[in-house]
Scaffold this active site. Structure first.
Site, PDB file in Angstrom:
ATOM      1  N   HIS A   1      -0.017   0.700 -10.123  1.00  0.00           N
ATOM      2  CA  HIS A   1      -0.834  -0.117  -9.216  1.00  0.00           C
ATOM      3  C   HIS A   1      -1.502  -1.258 -10.002  1.00  0.00           C
ATOM      4  O   HIS A   1      -2.695  -1.510  -9.899  1.00  0.00           O
ATOM      5  CB  HIS A   1      -1.903   0.723  -8.509  1.00  0.00           C
ATOM      6  CG  HIS A   1      -2.400   0.056  -7.248  1.00  0.00           C
ATOM      7  ND1 HIS A   1      -2.962   0.770  -6.199  1.00  0.00           N
ATOM      8  CD2 HIS A   1      -2.425  -1.244  -6.849  1.00  0.00           C
ATOM      9  CE1 HIS A   1      -3.316  -0.068  -5.237  1.00  0.00           C
ATOM     10  NE2 HIS A   1      -2.998  -1.291  -5.619  1.00  0.00           N
TER      11      HIS A   1
ATOM     12  N   ARG B   1       0.845  -1.177   0.000  1.00  0.00           N
ATOM     13  CA  ARG B   1       0.000   0.000   0.000  1.00  0.00           C
ATOM     14  C   ARG B   1       0.894   1.244   0.000  1.00  0.00           C
ATOM     15  O   ARG B   1       1.962   1.255   0.621  1.00  0.00           O
ATOM     16  CB  ARG B   1      -0.922   0.014   1.231  1.00  0.00           C
ATOM     17  CG  ARG B   1      -2.126  -0.915   1.114  1.00  0.00           C
ATOM     18  CD  ARG B   1      -3.105  -0.362   0.081  1.00  0.00           C
ATOM     19  NE  ARG B   1      -4.308  -1.182  -0.020  1.00  0.00           N
ATOM     20  CZ  ARG B   1      -4.509  -2.113  -0.941  1.00  0.00           C
ATOM     21  NH1 ARG B   1      -3.535  -2.387  -1.809  1.00  0.00           N
ATOM     22  NH2 ARG B   1      -5.634  -2.779  -0.987  1.00  0.00           N
TER      23      ARG B   1
ATOM     24  N   GLU C   1      -2.087   8.267  -4.899  1.00  0.00           N
ATOM     25  CA  GLU C   1      -2.642   7.746  -6.153  1.00  0.00           C
ATOM     26  C   GLU C   1      -4.129   8.090  -6.274  1.00  0.00           C
ATOM     27  O   GLU C   1      -4.839   8.178  -5.255  1.00  0.00           O
ATOM     28  CB  GLU C   1      -2.407   6.234  -6.277  1.00  0.00           C
ATOM     29  CG  GLU C   1      -3.041   5.377  -5.200  1.00  0.00           C
ATOM     30  CD  GLU C   1      -2.654   3.902  -5.346  1.00  0.00           C
ATOM     31  OE1 GLU C   1      -3.590   3.105  -5.487  1.00  0.00           O
ATOM     32  OE2 GLU C   1      -1.451   3.560  -5.324  1.00  0.00           O
TER      33      GLU C   1
END
Length: 804
Positions: A754, A707, A736
């Protein structure tokens, strides 16, 4: 992924599937006693039939009605009682079944006429159906998943032991008393099993579906008419009347099946029969049990009347079959953890076919050794076949359909036994002298058919990542009624795939884009840990029951709000682990070996002589922060690159062959490469800070596929600019979908979007898991993969009774 069959140990430790050891032993004991009673009753009656026929003054063929009555009751009631167990809980069917079985056994023991004996045998069959319809379903909730095969093996071992004891016990009792005393053996066993089971058998989740009285009427009428008609010889029914019964029964069966095909959760499990493994296992079981009961019914009559053996000799000769079967069943339960179920089943049927073929050549002068050898071969073969076949039948069904799978297992067995009994009665009353030889030939053909059905099994385990088969199965099961879901995250490809299996409302731009009608009725939400679901959003969804996080994370789901609204939260722990691990290693190789940089230089026309050498990856030390499914997958790949693996996580995992570090600081100081794959949240926020980066060192590299919140972005930028660390490869970011400018402009970073957990395979398997969670909640009241903080919410569905 955790199985939904969990049970708390009563402490704060991490729960596991199945019951704790002490309550598990108690449940195993009560099931053992019940299995012993029903199995011993079957073998005792087979041995005692010649004696009973003589005492009741009836022909041998008519005495088979005493066996048939029991089987007809079982066939008519097994599936309805299994369905009832799914709805009201298995213990509420199992325990009354024990009492009815004990009462009927006692009444048979005091019966003095054939009508009374047949009537109470029918009642005894109803009691046995209550026990056997849910027996193996209870085992699935009792044993840990990895030992379920051993549980089935132990159950088969007990059944075999009891059947082995039946013939010598019958022989001993008949040598000094009448047949009435044979049935009294069951009474103390059942009473003891009830007393222990009342305290120990767990409560299971109550299903939300209802039994249909119309379906039950069709089921009982169709099966009763057909089985009575097939047993016309034993029940002294004329051929014309029997034919009419069979035709009417088949007509009702057609109407019954057509009705059940339209129902979401049918009484006769048509949904399960769409699964090839389940279907093949059922037909294999029918053929195998038909062959078994055909031979075991005729053989005692042949031994008494043709071979002129005494009751005691008959008992000991027949004991070889169940005695060898019990040991083979126990061994096959352990072998199942190493040998495919299909292979064991086929080997077993080959041995069984050889054993019954020997019966074709028996004569009155055949020695006891030959007969015993045939019995042992039959027993070993049947034992090797039964356990793997039963396991495959049960494990191929969804956990929420364990009751119907268990009922189908029992029904298949009894249908096979009923067909075998009908065939035995016909052979005995048509040509007594050739009955045994014909039965051996027919049993050999049935063994061949059983082996063919076994070879048709695909052996697809539900807990693997064979997502194509799972999705195909789910699509078939849900083709009539698709679940309705709201999808919060923005992912066009995922949305398009999910729409194949559900009615999806796209709320990626906000719930306010949906109508109040949709918001008021939808029960399921699909999201990600990053997108989450807020308390305010939950208030807009009054019917919400389940939040499905498509990935591992769930950090932005308001768990307190979910609990207060009675909403479960599930996630895809481990589902995307292979893909994330692939990308983690790829990012590490890229940043260390300068792949992206070299690609750019190659396109500019620069040759290697102008570049400085890059470090090697092999032979270094790698540290993994977060040793979950993803961490384990990364470690396995790292070993392949000759890396020395260290890790840090909340708890040490002694079962893993990697060095554990008690703190992230100790890990960073030890290793050359630090890969972060820990979950997000308050506990791990900015776990990788300036201090950790300083400890990693000027030759160290950071990779983050966990994360974005794990890494302090400002500290990372400063560490890169000051050469505190050598480089960083990132797939996730604090801000993000915005990526900080400093990271994008740095020549010491490799960046991806991601996408580590995104692949064709993970999307399909993730949707399969979401559908299974929805199905599990709808049918069982619990999802199959709840998030760890909510695992305890699962315990209320499967726990010991309050009395215990």
């Amino acid at each position: 992924m955790k199985d939904q069959n969990m049970h708390s140990s009563g402490h704060n430790d991490v729960p596991t599937d199945g019951l704790r050891l002490y309550p598990r032993i108690l449940v195993i004991f009560t099931i053992t006693l019940a299995t012993a009673a029903s199995s011993m009753s079957t073998s005792i009656v087979n041995v005692a039939l010649p004696n009973m026929a003589q005492a009741l003054n009836i022909e041998p063929g008519y005495s088979v009605a005493i066996v048939s009555a029991f089987q007809i009751a079982m066939i008519a009631s097994l599936l309805p009682l299994a369905g009832l167990g799914e709805i009201i809980g298995y213990r509420k069917v199992y325990l009354p079944g024990l009492i009815i079985f004990a009462l009927a056994s006692f009444m048979i023991s005091v019966a003095h006429g054939v009508i009374d004996a047949i009537l109470w045998r029918f009642v005894q069959g109803l009691g046995a159906a209550g026990v056997l319809s849910v027996n193996t379903a209870i085992l699935r909730f009792v044993y840990p998943k990895r030992h379920f095969g051993r549980g089935l093996g132990l159950n088969a071992f007990v059944a075999g032991t009891s059947m082995a004891l039946g013939p010598p016990v019958a022989a001993a009792i008949l040598s000094f008393s009448s047949w009435h005393w044979l049935f009294l053996v069951n009474v103390p066993l059942c009473i003891t099993a009830f007393a222990i089971g009342f305290w120990a058998i767990p409560n299971t989740a109550k299903g939300m579906h209802k039994l249909s009285l119309v379906s039950i009427t069709y089921h009982v009428s169709a099966f009763t008419l057909v089985t009575c008609g097939l047993n016309f010889k034993a029940m002294n029914i004329s051929l014309g009347h029997a034919s009419a019964m069979v035709m009417i029964g088949l007509f009702l069966a057609v109407l019954y099946v057509r009705r059940e095909l339209r129902r979401k959760i049918p009484l006769i499990p048509m949904d399960l029969f769409k699964i090839q493994d389940f279907r093949s296992s059922v037909f294999a079981s029918i053929c195998a049990f038909s062959a078994q009961i055909l031979v075991l019914t005729i053989l005692p009559f042949w031994l008494e009347h043709t071979a002129e053996r005494t009751a005691g000799e008959i008992g000991w000769l027949l004991a070889g079959w169940p005695a060898s079967s019990m040991f083979a069943a126990l061994i096959s339960g352990a072998l199942l953890e190493r040998i495919p179920a299909t292979q064991l089943s086929v080997i077993g049927q080959c041995l069984f076919g050889i054993g019954v073929s020997i019966l074709i050549f028996l004569s009155p002068e055949s020695s006891s050794y030959v007969i015993t050898a045939a019995m042992v071969l039959c027993g070993v073969g049947f034992g090797l076949f039964q356990t793997p076949n039963n396991r495959l039948m049960l494990s191929s069904a969804p956990p929420s359909r364990s009751g119907s799978a268990s009922g189908s297992l029992g029904t298949a067995r009894v249908v096979g036994q009923s067909l075998g009994s009908a065939g035995a009665a016909i052979l005995l009353m048509t040509d007594f002298n050739l009955a045994l030889h014909l039965s051996g030939a027919i049993a050999a053909v049935l063994a061949l058919l059983t082996g063919m059905f076994c070879l048709r099994k695909r052996v697809i385990h539900r807990d693997t990542t064979n997502t194509t088969s799972i999705l195909s199965e789910l699509k078939t099961m849900h083709q009539s009624i698709k679940p309705e879901v709201i999808m919060l995250q923005y992912s066009p490809n995922y949305l398009a795939l999910l729409k194949q299996y559900a009615v999806v409302h796209d709320a990626s731009k906000g719930l306010d884009k949906l109508s109040n009608e949709v918001l008021s009725r939808v029960r399921y939400v699909v999201t990600t840990g990053f997108t989450g679901v807020s308390a305010a959003q939950m208030k807009l969804l009054p019917s919400l029951r389940l939040i499905c996080c498509s990935g591992t994370g769930f950090e932005n789901v308001d768990l307190e709000a979910a609990r207060s609204h009675g909403v479960f939260v599930s996630h895809g722990a481990g589902n995307n682990a292979p893909a994330v691990a692939d990308q983690a290693i790829a990012l590490l190789l890229n940043v260390v070996r300068g792949i992206t940089e070299q690609d750019g230089k190659a396109r500019e026309g620069v040759w290697r002589s102008l570049l400085t050498p890059y470090p090697m990856v092999a032979g270094k030390k790698i540290g993994i922060f977060g040793m979950g499914k993803i961490g384990e997958a990364i470690a396995k790949r790292a070993i392949g690159f000759d890396l020395e693996v260290y890790y840090h996580s909340r708890t040490q995992k002694p079962q893993l062959p990697y060095a554990f570090k008690s703190s992230l600081a100790a890990l960073a100081e030890e290793v050359d490469f630090l890969i972060c794959c820990a979950p997000g949240g308050k506990e791990t926020f900015h776990a990788v800070n300036s201090n950790i980066l300083q400890l990693l060192g000027s030759e160290g590299y950071l990779v983050n596929v966990g994360r974005g919140s794990l890494v302090d972005t400002e500290a990372l930028v400063m560490a890169l600019e000051s050469n505190t660390i050598k480089g960083a490869a990132l797939d996730v970011y604090e801000t993000e979908p915005t990526i900080p400018e400093a990271l994008r402009q740095s020549d010491k970073t490799v960046l991806t979007l991601h996408t580590a957990g995104v692949s064709h395979e993970t999307q399909r398997s993730g949707i399969a898991l979401i559908m299974r969670n929805i199905s599990g909640l709808e049918q069982d009241g619990v999802p199959v993969s709840p998030i760890p903080p909510m695992a305890k919410d699962l315990f209320s569905a499967i726990k010991p009774s309050s009395a215990f």
